[in-house]
Design a protein around this motif. Sequence first.
Motif, PDB file in Angstrom:
ATOM      1  N   CYS A  97       0.842  -1.211   0.000  1.00 25.34           N
ATOM      2  CA  CYS A  97       0.000   0.000   0.000  1.00 25.34           C
ATOM      3  C   CYS A  97       0.871   1.253   0.000  1.00 25.34           C
ATOM      4  O   CYS A  97       0.610   2.206  -0.740  1.00 25.34           O
ATOM      5  CB  CYS A  97      -0.919   0.001   1.217  1.00 25.34           C
ATOM      6  SG  CYS A  97      -2.203  -1.254   1.165  1.00 25.34           S
ATOM      7  N   ALA A 140       1.385   4.037  -3.135  1.00 27.90           N
ATOM      8  CA  ALA A 140       1.174   5.476  -2.957  1.00 27.90           C
ATOM      9  C   ALA A 140       2.425   6.281  -3.300  1.00 27.90           C
ATOM     10  O   ALA A 140       2.386   7.511  -3.311  1.00 27.90           O
ATOM     11  CB  ALA A 140       0.751   5.757  -1.520  1.00 27.90           C
ATOM     12  N   GLN A 193      -5.863   5.384   4.789  1.00 29.66           N
ATOM     13  CA  GLN A 193      -6.323   6.671   4.279  1.00 29.66           C
ATOM     14  C   GLN A 193      -5.190   7.457   3.637  1.00 29.66           C
ATOM     15  O   GLN A 193      -5.367   8.049   2.569  1.00 29.66           O
ATOM     16  CB  GLN A 193      -6.970   7.477   5.402  1.00 29.66           C
ATOM     17  CG  GLN A 193      -8.290   6.905   5.851  1.00 29.66           C
ATOM     18  CD  GLN A 193      -8.843   7.577   7.097  1.00 29.66           C
ATOM     19  OE1 GLN A 193      -8.141   8.301   7.796  1.00 29.66           O
ATOM     20  NE2 GLN A 193     -10.114   7.315   7.382  1.00 29.66           N
ATOM     21  N   THR A 194      -4.032   7.450   4.259  1.00 30.92           N
ATOM     22  CA  THR A 194      -2.886   8.184   3.736  1.00 30.92           C
ATOM     23  C   THR A 194      -2.419   7.622   2.405  1.00 30.92           C
ATOM     24  O   THR A 194      -2.046   8.369   1.504  1.00 30.92           O
ATOM     25  CB  THR A 194      -1.723   8.166   4.763  1.00 30.92           C
ATOM     26  OG1 THR A 194      -2.185   8.761   5.982  1.00 30.92           O
ATOM     27  CG2 THR A 194      -0.516   8.918   4.251  1.00 30.92           C
ATOM     28  N   THR A 195      -2.454   6.314   2.270  1.00 31.00           N
ATOM     29  CA  THR A 195      -2.012   5.683   1.024  1.00 31.00           C
ATOM     30  C   THR A 195      -3.143   5.524   0.011  1.00 31.00           C
ATOM     31  O   THR A 195      -2.919   5.050  -1.104  1.00 31.00           O
ATOM     32  CB  THR A 195      -1.381   4.301   1.306  1.00 31.00           C
ATOM     33  OG1 THR A 195      -2.341   3.460   1.957  1.00 31.00           O
ATOM     34  CG2 THR A 195      -0.129   4.431   2.165  1.00 31.00           C
ATOM     35  N   GLN A 196      -4.353   5.902   0.405  1.00 28.30           N
ATOM     36  CA  GLN A 196      -5.537   5.833  -0.456  1.00 28.30           C
ATOM     37  C   GLN A 196      -5.745   4.426  -1.006  1.00 28.30           C
ATOM     38  O   GLN A 196      -5.944   4.222  -2.206  1.00 28.30           O
ATOM     39  CB  GLN A 196      -5.450   6.857  -1.584  1.00 28.30           C
ATOM     40  CG  GLN A 196      -5.401   8.276  -1.074  1.00 28.30           C
ATOM     41  CD  GLN A 196      -5.319   9.296  -2.177  1.00 28.30           C
ATOM     42  OE1 GLN A 196      -5.417   8.974  -3.357  1.00 28.30           O
ATOM     43  NE2 GLN A 196      -5.135  10.541  -1.801  1.00 28.30           N
ATOM     44  N   THR A 197      -5.715   3.458  -0.103  1.00 33.25           N
ATOM     45  CA  THR A 197      -5.875   2.052  -0.485  1.00 33.25           C
ATOM     46  C   THR A 197      -7.023   1.405   0.288  1.00 33.25           C
ATOM     47  O   THR A 197      -6.901   0.274   0.766  1.00 33.25           O
ATOM     48  CB  THR A 197      -4.561   1.285  -0.261  1.00 33.25           C
ATOM     49  OG1 THR A 197      -4.125   1.500   1.089  1.00 33.25           O
ATOM     50  CG2 THR A 197      -3.469   1.726  -1.220  1.00 33.25           C
ATOM     51  N   GLN A 198      -8.129   2.110   0.368  1.00 33.37           N
ATOM     52  CA  GLN A 198      -9.277   1.603   1.109  1.00 33.37           C
ATOM     53  C   GLN A 198      -9.767   0.270   0.568  1.00 33.37           C
ATOM     54  O   GLN A 198     -10.180  -0.595   1.334  1.00 33.37           O
ATOM     55  CB  GLN A 198     -10.420   2.637   1.096  1.00 33.37           C
ATOM     56  CG  GLN A 198     -10.152   3.868   1.919  1.00 33.37           C
ATOM     57  CD  GLN A 198      -9.348   4.952   1.213  1.00 33.37           C
ATOM     58  OE1 GLN A 198      -8.794   4.765   0.153  1.00 33.37           O
ATOM     59  NE2 GLN A 198      -9.276   6.114   1.826  1.00 33.37           N
ATOM     60  N   GLU A 199      -9.696   0.077  -0.746  1.00 32.63           N
ATOM     61  CA  GLU A 199     -10.174  -1.174  -1.329  1.00 32.63           C
ATOM     62  C   GLU A 199      -9.332  -2.364  -0.868  1.00 32.63           C
ATOM     63  O   GLU A 199      -9.843  -3.465  -0.699  1.00 32.63           O
ATOM     64  CB  GLU A 199     -10.208  -1.097  -2.863  1.00 32.63           C
ATOM     65  CG  GLU A 199      -8.858  -1.051  -3.545  1.00 32.63           C
ATOM     66  CD  GLU A 199      -8.127   0.292  -3.485  1.00 32.63           C
ATOM     67  OE1 GLU A 199      -6.964   0.322  -3.895  1.00 32.63           O
ATOM     68  OE2 GLU A 199      -8.693   1.292  -3.028  1.00 32.63           O
TER      69      GLU A 199
END
Length: 87
Positions: A10, A14, A52-58
Amino acid sequence: MKFGSILQACRERAGLSQEELAEKLNRTQSCISKFEKDKRIPDMTTFMQWIQTTQTQEVAVAFLYGMDGINLLQQMMPLIGGLIFFV
């Protein structure tokens, strides 16, 4: 699949170094390294901040539902790259 490998993937997706992520999460680079090497397990707050910081919610959703997060990342990268290309 080890949890630390997912966190590392992750972060790398990012485009963040361990130092950059550490700064964003108010942690040390050593702490980030320990999470990624499965020497330490992040608490839920830290895990959510990481995602959230890495924008990997999926990836988080997939992992929590027992799916292989690394495989999911590899399958999504061509799609995400294509979407970014056309935006």
